[in-house]
Design an enzyme around this catalytic site. Structure first.
Site, PDB file in Angstrom:
ATOM      1  N   CYS A 117      -1.509  -0.195  -5.373  1.00  0.00           N
ATOM      2  CA  CYS A 117      -2.113  -1.126  -6.196  1.00  0.00           C
ATOM      3  C   CYS A 117      -2.428  -1.394  -7.637  1.00  0.00           C
ATOM      4  O   CYS A 117      -1.742  -2.115  -8.508  1.00  0.00           O
ATOM      5  CB  CYS A 117      -2.158  -2.188  -5.509  1.00  0.00           C
ATOM      6  SG  CYS A 117      -1.368  -2.449  -3.248  1.00  0.00           S
ATOM      7  N   ASN A 175       2.778  -9.345  -2.691  1.00  0.00           N
ATOM      8  CA  ASN A 175       2.093  -8.546  -3.436  1.00  0.00           C
ATOM      9  C   ASN A 175       3.509  -7.496  -3.275  1.00  0.00           C
ATOM     10  O   ASN A 175       3.636  -7.127  -1.995  1.00  0.00           O
ATOM     11  CB  ASN A 175       1.061  -8.313  -1.867  1.00  0.00           C
ATOM     12  CG  ASN A 175       0.434  -6.863  -2.360  1.00  0.00           C
ATOM     13  OD1 ASN A 175       1.001  -6.280  -3.665  1.00  0.00           O
ATOM     14  ND2 ASN A 175      -0.455  -6.534  -1.741  1.00  0.00           N
ATOM     15  N   HIS A 230      -4.428  -8.349  -9.850  1.00  0.00           N
ATOM     16  CA  HIS A 230      -3.354  -7.938  -8.696  1.00  0.00           C
ATOM     17  C   HIS A 230      -3.049  -9.027  -7.880  1.00  0.00           C
ATOM     18  O   HIS A 230      -4.017  -9.715  -7.509  1.00  0.00           O
ATOM     19  CB  HIS A 230      -4.108  -6.393  -8.358  1.00  0.00           C
ATOM     20  CG  HIS A 230      -2.941  -6.280  -6.930  1.00  0.00           C
ATOM     21  ND1 HIS A 230      -1.112  -6.333  -7.109  1.00  0.00           N
ATOM     22  CD2 HIS A 230      -3.343  -6.085  -5.324  1.00  0.00           C
ATOM     23  CE1 HIS A 230      -1.293  -5.773  -5.493  1.00  0.00           C
ATOM     24  NE2 HIS A 230      -2.449  -5.570  -4.957  1.00  0.00           N
TER      25      HIS A 230
HETATM   26  O1  UT7 Z   1      -2.765  -4.616  -1.916  1.00  0.00           O
HETATM   27  C1  UT7 Z   1      -3.820  -4.273  -1.638  1.00  0.00           C
HETATM   28  C2  UT7 Z   1      -3.236  -4.647  -0.256  1.00  0.00           C
HETATM   29  N1  UT7 Z   1      -3.500  -5.849   0.468  1.00  0.00           N
HETATM   30  C3  UT7 Z   1      -4.654  -6.946   0.274  1.00  0.00           C
HETATM   31  O2  UT7 Z   1      -5.599  -6.834  -0.221  1.00  0.00           O
HETATM   32  C4  UT7 Z   1      -5.409  -7.594   1.889  1.00  0.00           C
HETATM   33  C5  UT7 Z   1      -6.738  -7.907   2.090  1.00  0.00           C
HETATM   34  N2  UT7 Z   1      -6.601  -8.896   3.113  1.00  0.00           N
HETATM   35  C6  UT7 Z   1      -6.110 -10.556   3.165  1.00  0.00           C
HETATM   36  O3  UT7 Z   1      -5.190 -10.266   2.577  1.00  0.00           O
HETATM   37  C7  UT7 Z   1      -6.300 -10.399   4.426  1.00  0.00           C
HETATM   38  O4  UT7 Z   1      -7.243 -10.237   5.869  1.00  0.00           O
HETATM   39  C8  UT7 Z   1      -5.016 -11.233   5.313  1.00  0.00           C
HETATM   40  C9  UT7 Z   1      -4.213 -11.909   4.806  1.00  0.00           C
HETATM   41  C10 UT7 Z   1      -4.175  -9.357   5.830  1.00  0.00           C
HETATM   42  C11 UT7 Z   1      -5.030 -11.793   6.488  1.00  0.00           C
HETATM   43  O5  UT7 Z   1      -5.797 -13.100   6.433  1.00  0.00           O
HETATM   44  P1  UT7 Z   1      -7.114 -13.145   7.681  1.00  0.00           P
HETATM   45  O6  UT7 Z   1      -7.901 -14.427   6.748  1.00  0.00           O
HETATM   46  O7  UT7 Z   1      -8.319 -11.641   7.194  1.00  0.00           O
HETATM   47  O8  UT7 Z   1      -7.050 -13.083   8.976  1.00  0.00           O
HETATM   48  P2  UT7 Z   1      -6.734 -12.650  10.423  1.00  0.00           P
HETATM   49  O9  UT7 Z   1      -6.157 -10.689  10.111  1.00  0.00           O
HETATM   50  O10 UT7 Z   1      -8.596 -12.625  10.748  1.00  0.00           O
HETATM   51  O11 UT7 Z   1      -6.157 -13.109  11.257  1.00  0.00           O
HETATM   52  C12 UT7 Z   1      -6.261 -14.199  12.077  1.00  0.00           C
HETATM   53  C13 UT7 Z   1      -5.442 -14.729  12.679  1.00  0.00           C
HETATM   54  C14 UT7 Z   1      -5.463 -13.153  14.313  1.00  0.00           C
HETATM   55  O12 UT7 Z   1      -5.638 -14.299  15.235  1.00  0.00           O
HETATM   56  P3  UT7 Z   1      -6.745 -14.905  16.368  1.00  0.00           P
HETATM   57  O13 UT7 Z   1      -7.109 -13.357  16.455  1.00  0.00           O
HETATM   58  O14 UT7 Z   1      -8.481 -15.588  15.530  1.00  0.00           O
HETATM   59  O15 UT7 Z   1      -5.942 -15.837  17.695  1.00  0.00           O
HETATM   60  C15 UT7 Z   1      -4.675 -13.677  13.789  1.00  0.00           C
HETATM   61  O16 UT7 Z   1      -3.418 -12.863  14.621  1.00  0.00           O
HETATM   62  O17 UT7 Z   1      -4.436 -15.182  12.305  1.00  0.00           O
HETATM   63  C16 UT7 Z   1      -3.670 -14.581  13.123  1.00  0.00           C
HETATM   64  N3  UT7 Z   1      -2.425 -14.035  11.931  1.00  0.00           N
HETATM   65  C17 UT7 Z   1      -0.623 -15.117  12.103  1.00  0.00           C
HETATM   66  N4  UT7 Z   1      -0.812 -15.618  12.552  1.00  0.00           N
HETATM   67  C18 UT7 Z   1       0.009 -16.145  11.828  1.00  0.00           C
HETATM   68  C19 UT7 Z   1      -2.191 -12.308  11.763  1.00  0.00           C
HETATM   69  N5  UT7 Z   1      -0.781 -12.924  10.511  1.00  0.00           N
HETATM   70  C20 UT7 Z   1      -0.021 -13.875  10.882  1.00  0.00           C
HETATM   71  C21 UT7 Z   1       0.667 -14.280  10.930  1.00  0.00           C
HETATM   72  N6  UT7 Z   1       1.711 -15.656  11.125  1.00  0.00           N
HETATM   73  N7  UT7 Z   1       1.700 -13.742   9.881  1.00  0.00           N
END
Ligand code: UT7
Length: 319
Positions: free
Chosen positions: A111, A265, A235
């Protein structure tokens, strides 16, 4: 040499996929995607559209915007993480555009790639006396998406952005900083079967810390301070990362360009796409200080401070 941006162009594939479309495909919801990421839709290229196709379209628009013919281009550098390793996408763009005398190659910094490519182009212009360079960020993130992994599948989009660098620029490049930390490579990588694997929380923490740091550093190298900053083009990985950076830097919302709702992204294409959008919508004005800043897999990061010398630049987008 006063090297900087003399033209800009971008390309998004027609196929727009909304969160509601994704709800029908996997166990996710528009509400989750919007509140956790800020994404509402993304453009995903059809199967037969290549990274080089999108890069070529963005490059054509950048050339048009610069009023430069392809014969005047000495170097083509493409940042991409989603094209085949060889031949370089830049070489395919060279062939598509008939850029006979240009040297062409790709850079890989995920990125942050566009900023790495811009610095490489600027350095080549200074060391080899090149007059004009085409710098492209182009990605087909859809080709790396694991549609069984909802935690990454909803985050990415496809597209390309390009700038032409030359002398007497519309936007001078006052500083560029680059950085890498390979120990963080384990947090975001391509699996052996060619899919994105990400520890979202680790990347999130890194990004929230790094983004404000590099914005301040790029301003400092340019001899400026936060008070001078008019527009930040970050970004576009997650709206919450952008909001956290705004909060830490105490920046008003109208100083920050946000396109994640429409683009998601797009990795190396994200910054030039957002910058092109800022130009097209009149967000950047004569005399302003602009910072572009990105981070990504590697881990890598980069930022550049620009001075917008005049607002007459045009941007040809999805015409
Ligand atoms: O370009 C550079 C690279 N990328 C980034 O900069 C991304 C950086 N990270 C992020 O943007 C965030 O960490 C994410 C958007 C990827 C994830 O957000 P989060 O608030 O950290 O969510 P999480 O991974 O902690 O997941 C929370 C919950 C989980 O459920 P439980 O375990 O709490 O029941 C996941 O299973 O959300 C669930 N979940 C979803 N639910 C619905 C994960 N993906 C999804 C989804 N739809 N697509």
């Amino acid at each position: 040499m006063n090297i900087g941006i003399i033209g800009i162009g971008s390309f998004l594939p027609d196929n727009r996929v909304t969160n509601i479309d994704l709800e029908k495909q996997m166990d996710t919801s528009d509400e989750w995607i919007r509140t956790r990421t800020g994404i509402e839709a993304r453009h995903l290229a059809e199967e037969d559209v290549t990274v080089a196709d999108m890069a070529t379209k963005a490059a054509q628009r950048a050339l048009q915007s610069a009023g430069v013919s392809i014969d005047e281009i000495d170097a083509i550098i493409c940042a991409t993480a989603t094209a085949p390793a060889f031949p370089a996408t830049a070489c395919l763009v060279q062939a598509n555009l008939g850029a006979k005398r240009a040297v062409a190659f790709d850079v890989s910094a995920a990125c942050s790639g566009f900023i790495f490519a811009m610095d490489t182009a600027k350095s080549l212009m200074q060391s080899k006396g090149y007059n004009r360079a085409l710098v492209i960020g182009a990605e087909k993130m859809g080709s790396l998406i694991d549609w069984d992994d909802r935690s990454t599948a909803v985050l990415f989009g496809d597209g390309a952005g390009a700038v032409v660098l030359g002398e007497d620029p519309i936007a001078s490049i006052d500083s560029i900083l680059l950085g890498s930390d390979g120990t963080g490579g384990k947090h975001l990588y391509e699996s052996e079967d060619g899919k994105i694997v990400m520890n979202g929380r680790e990347v999130f923490k890194f990004a929230v810390r790094k983004m404000p740091e590099i914005v301040l550093e790029s301003l400092k190298i340019a001899g400026k301070s936060l008070d001078d900053l008019d527009v930040l083009v970050p970004h576009q990985a997650n709206r919450r990362i952008i909001d956290a950076a705004m909060e830490r830097l105490d920046l008003e919302e109208d100083k920050v360009v946000v396109t994640i709702q429409d683009h998601a992204n797009t990795s190396a294409a994200s910054i030039p796409l957002a910058l092109a959008e800022a130009v097209r919508s009149g967000r950047v004005q004569e005399g302003q200080t602009i910072v572009i800043a990105g981070f990504g897999a590697g881990l890598t990061w980069g930022a550049s401070c620009l001075t917008w010398n005049n607002a007459t630049i045009t941007e040809e987008i999805n015409t």
